[in-house]
Design a protein around this motif. Sequence first.
Motif, PDB file in Angstrom:
ATOM      1  N   PRO A  45     -30.900 -25.836  -2.847  1.00  0.00           N
ATOM      2  CA  PRO A  45     -31.360 -26.481  -4.079  1.00  0.00           C
ATOM      3  C   PRO A  45     -31.619 -25.516  -5.237  1.00  0.00           C
ATOM      4  O   PRO A  45     -31.802 -25.965  -6.360  1.00  0.00           O
ATOM      5  N   THR A  46     -31.643 -24.205  -4.964  1.00  0.00           N
ATOM      6  CA  THR A  46     -31.875 -23.225  -6.029  1.00  0.00           C
ATOM      7  C   THR A  46     -30.920 -22.051  -5.849  1.00  0.00           C
ATOM      8  O   THR A  46     -30.377 -21.827  -4.755  1.00  0.00           O
ATOM      9  N   ALA A  47     -30.740 -21.282  -6.914  1.00  0.00           N
ATOM     10  CA  ALA A  47     -29.898 -20.089  -6.841  1.00  0.00           C
ATOM     11  C   ALA A  47     -30.480 -19.091  -5.838  1.00  0.00           C
ATOM     12  O   ALA A  47     -29.737 -18.459  -5.077  1.00  0.00           O
ATOM     13  N   GLU A  48     -31.808 -18.940  -5.812  1.00  0.00           N
ATOM     14  CA  GLU A  48     -32.410 -18.002  -4.869  1.00  0.00           C
ATOM     15  C   GLU A  48     -32.147 -18.401  -3.430  1.00  0.00           C
ATOM     16  O   GLU A  48     -31.801 -17.562  -2.590  1.00  0.00           O
ATOM     17  N   LEU A  49     -32.291 -19.681  -3.112  1.00  0.00           N
ATOM     18  CA  LEU A  49     -32.032 -20.111  -1.739  1.00  0.00           C
ATOM     19  C   LEU A  49     -30.552 -19.969  -1.389  1.00  0.00           C
ATOM     20  O   LEU A  49     -30.215 -19.649  -0.239  1.00  0.00           O
ATOM     21  N   LEU A  50     -29.665 -20.159  -2.361  1.00  0.00           N
ATOM     22  CA  LEU A  50     -28.251 -19.909  -2.092  1.00  0.00           C
ATOM     23  C   LEU A  50     -28.037 -18.424  -1.817  1.00  0.00           C
ATOM     24  O   LEU A  50     -27.320 -18.051  -0.884  1.00  0.00           O
ATOM     25  N   PHE A  58     -23.760 -13.340   5.702  1.00  0.00           N
ATOM     26  CA  PHE A  58     -23.234 -12.000   5.970  1.00  0.00           C
ATOM     27  C   PHE A  58     -23.764 -11.486   7.309  1.00  0.00           C
ATOM     28  O   PHE A  58     -23.019 -10.900   8.100  1.00  0.00           O
ATOM     29  N   VAL A  59     -25.051 -11.719   7.576  1.00  0.00           N
ATOM     30  CA  VAL A  59     -25.635 -11.309   8.857  1.00  0.00           C
ATOM     31  C   VAL A  59     -24.879 -11.989  10.000  1.00  0.00           C
ATOM     32  O   VAL A  59     -24.523 -11.360  10.993  1.00  0.00           O
ATOM     33  N   ALA A  60     -24.639 -13.290   9.866  1.00  0.00           N
ATOM     34  CA  ALA A  60     -23.970 -14.085  10.901  1.00  0.00           C
ATOM     35  C   ALA A  60     -22.455 -13.918  10.883  1.00  0.00           C
ATOM     36  O   ALA A  60     -21.775 -14.455  11.752  1.00  0.00           O
ATOM     37  N   GLN A  61     -21.938 -13.206   9.898  1.00  0.00           N
ATOM     38  CA  GLN A  61     -20.502 -12.998   9.704  1.00  0.00           C
ATOM     39  C   GLN A  61     -19.772 -14.338   9.572  1.00  0.00           C
ATOM     40  O   GLN A  61     -18.723 -14.560  10.166  1.00  0.00           O
ATOM     41  N   ASP A  62     -20.340 -15.204   8.750  1.00  0.00           N
ATOM     42  CA  ASP A  62     -19.806 -16.545   8.503  1.00  0.00           C
ATOM     43  C   ASP A  62     -19.011 -16.545   7.194  1.00  0.00           C
ATOM     44  O   ASP A  62     -19.489 -16.970   6.147  1.00  0.00           O
ATOM     45  N   ALA A  63     -17.775 -16.060   7.265  1.00  0.00           N
ATOM     46  CA  ALA A  63     -16.927 -15.958   6.069  1.00  0.00           C
ATOM     47  C   ALA A  63     -16.633 -17.324   5.470  1.00  0.00           C
ATOM     48  O   ALA A  63     -16.531 -17.453   4.251  1.00  0.00           O
ATOM     49  N   ALA A  64     -16.514 -18.354   6.295  1.00  0.00           N
ATOM     50  CA  ALA A  64     -16.213 -19.695   5.782  1.00  0.00           C
ATOM     51  C   ALA A  64     -17.314 -20.175   4.832  1.00  0.00           C
ATOM     52  O   ALA A  64     -17.018 -20.740   3.773  1.00  0.00           O
ATOM     53  N   TYR A  65     -18.576 -19.961   5.193  1.00  0.00           N
ATOM     54  CA  TYR A  65     -19.678 -20.369   4.317  1.00  0.00           C
ATOM     55  C   TYR A  65     -19.660 -19.562   3.026  1.00  0.00           C
ATOM     56  O   TYR A  65     -19.853 -20.109   1.940  1.00  0.00           O
ATOM     57  N   LEU A  66     -19.428 -18.266   3.137  1.00  0.00           N
ATOM     58  CA  LEU A  66     -19.389 -17.416   1.942  1.00  0.00           C
ATOM     59  C   LEU A  66     -18.304 -17.887   0.984  1.00  0.00           C
ATOM     60  O   LEU A  66     -18.543 -18.003  -0.223  1.00  0.00           O
ATOM     61  N   LEU A  67     -17.141 -18.208   1.494  1.00  0.00           N
ATOM     62  CA  LEU A  67     -16.060 -18.697   0.630  1.00  0.00           C
ATOM     63  C   LEU A  67     -16.388 -20.071   0.058  1.00  0.00           C
ATOM     64  O   LEU A  67     -16.115 -20.339  -1.115  1.00  0.00           O
ATOM     65  N   ARG A  68     -16.984 -20.929   0.871  1.00  0.00           N
ATOM     66  CA  ARG A  68     -17.328 -22.288   0.423  1.00  0.00           C
ATOM     67  C   ARG A  68     -18.357 -22.273  -0.700  1.00  0.00           C
ATOM     68  O   ARG A  68     -18.376 -23.167  -1.546  1.00  0.00           O
ATOM     69  N   THR A  69     -19.206 -21.239  -0.748  1.00  0.00           N
ATOM     70  CA  THR A  69     -20.269 -21.178  -1.754  1.00  0.00           C
ATOM     71  C   THR A  69     -19.943 -20.180  -2.867  1.00  0.00           C
ATOM     72  O   THR A  69     -20.833 -19.732  -3.575  1.00  0.00           O
ATOM     73  N   TRP A  70     -18.675 -19.864  -3.046  1.00  0.00           N
ATOM     74  CA  TRP A  70     -18.202 -18.939  -4.073  1.00  0.00           C
ATOM     75  C   TRP A  70     -17.509 -19.764  -5.145  1.00  0.00           C
ATOM     76  O   TRP A  70     -16.702 -20.645  -4.828  1.00  0.00           O
ATOM     77  N   HIS A  71     -17.779 -19.497  -6.402  1.00  0.00           N
ATOM     78  CA  HIS A  71     -17.167 -20.242  -7.505  1.00  0.00           C
ATOM     79  C   HIS A  71     -15.646 -20.131  -7.410  1.00  0.00           C
ATOM     80  O   HIS A  71     -15.114 -19.037  -7.202  1.00  0.00           O
ATOM     81  N   SER A 127     -24.944 -13.551 -10.216  1.00  0.00           N
ATOM     82  CA  SER A 127     -24.927 -14.712 -11.111  1.00  0.00           C
ATOM     83  C   SER A 127     -24.492 -15.945 -10.332  1.00  0.00           C
ATOM     84  O   SER A 127     -23.556 -15.882  -9.522  1.00  0.00           O
ATOM     85  N   PHE A 128     -25.166 -17.055 -10.619  1.00  0.00           N
ATOM     86  CA  PHE A 128     -24.894 -18.325  -9.955  1.00  0.00           C
ATOM     87  C   PHE A 128     -24.747 -19.416 -11.003  1.00  0.00           C
ATOM     88  O   PHE A 128     -25.349 -19.348 -12.068  1.00  0.00           O
ATOM     89  N   TRP A 135     -24.970 -25.300  -6.203  1.00  0.00           N
ATOM     90  CA  TRP A 135     -25.043 -23.905  -6.612  1.00  0.00           C
ATOM     91  C   TRP A 135     -23.948 -23.114  -5.929  1.00  0.00           C
ATOM     92  O   TRP A 135     -23.680 -23.299  -4.733  1.00  0.00           O
ATOM     93  N   VAL A 136     -23.272 -22.241  -6.704  1.00  0.00           N
ATOM     94  CA  VAL A 136     -22.257 -21.349  -6.154  1.00  0.00           C
ATOM     95  C   VAL A 136     -22.439 -19.949  -6.752  1.00  0.00           C
ATOM     96  O   VAL A 136     -22.952 -19.796  -7.858  1.00  0.00           O
ATOM     97  N   TYR A 137     -22.026 -18.967  -5.991  1.00  0.00           N
ATOM     98  CA  TYR A 137     -22.046 -17.569  -6.427  1.00  0.00           C
ATOM     99  C   TYR A 137     -20.866 -17.357  -7.375  1.00  0.00           C
ATOM    100  O   TYR A 137     -19.741 -17.766  -7.088  1.00  0.00           O
ATOM    101  N   VAL A 138     -21.127 -16.715  -8.523  1.00  0.00           N
ATOM    102  CA  VAL A 138     -20.053 -16.427  -9.482  1.00  0.00           C
ATOM    103  C   VAL A 138     -19.609 -14.976  -9.344  1.00  0.00           C
ATOM    104  O   VAL A 138     -18.444 -14.691  -9.062  1.00  0.00           O
TER     105      VAL A 138
END
Length: 144
Positions: A45-50, A58-71, A127-128, A135-138
């Motif tokens: 719900p917030t940029a900080e929580l994202l 990154f800790v879990a090595q979950d590349a799919a989540y990282l890509l899904r939350t990338w602008h 930046s998000f 929310w997505v990482y820019v």
Amino acid sequence: MSRRSSRPGRDHAPALTDTSPCPCGLPATYGECCGRFHSGEHAAPTAELLMRSRYSAFVAQDAAYLLRTWHPATRPPHLEIDPGMHWKGLEILGTTDGSSFHSSGTVTFRARYRHHGKRGEVHERSSFERHGGAWVYVDGVFLE
């Protein structure tokens, strides 16, 4: 229900269950905190929580989540996670905007790691933006 964030054939990724402490540093279990975002049950719900959930990914090595939350405008076509990288801690240094009332925000953080036995840290201002309501990482700027 218990989830493992490590994938078969990825012995280097730590196993996270719903009852594991969340790697992001908040005083909650993985299932109550970042795990619910990783599973797709909820969106951050917030940029900080994202930011925190992306660190945990990154800790879990979950590349799919990282890509899904990338602008989509800045997202790479694929993401290789270095198995020699072991994330050791996250410190949020500051936030600007990024709440449910904003359309953009920044999060400044330090993340400690060990890479093939050597210690290091990433100091970045990320930046998000909201994209499609989520929310997505820019992008990020490395700081000294």
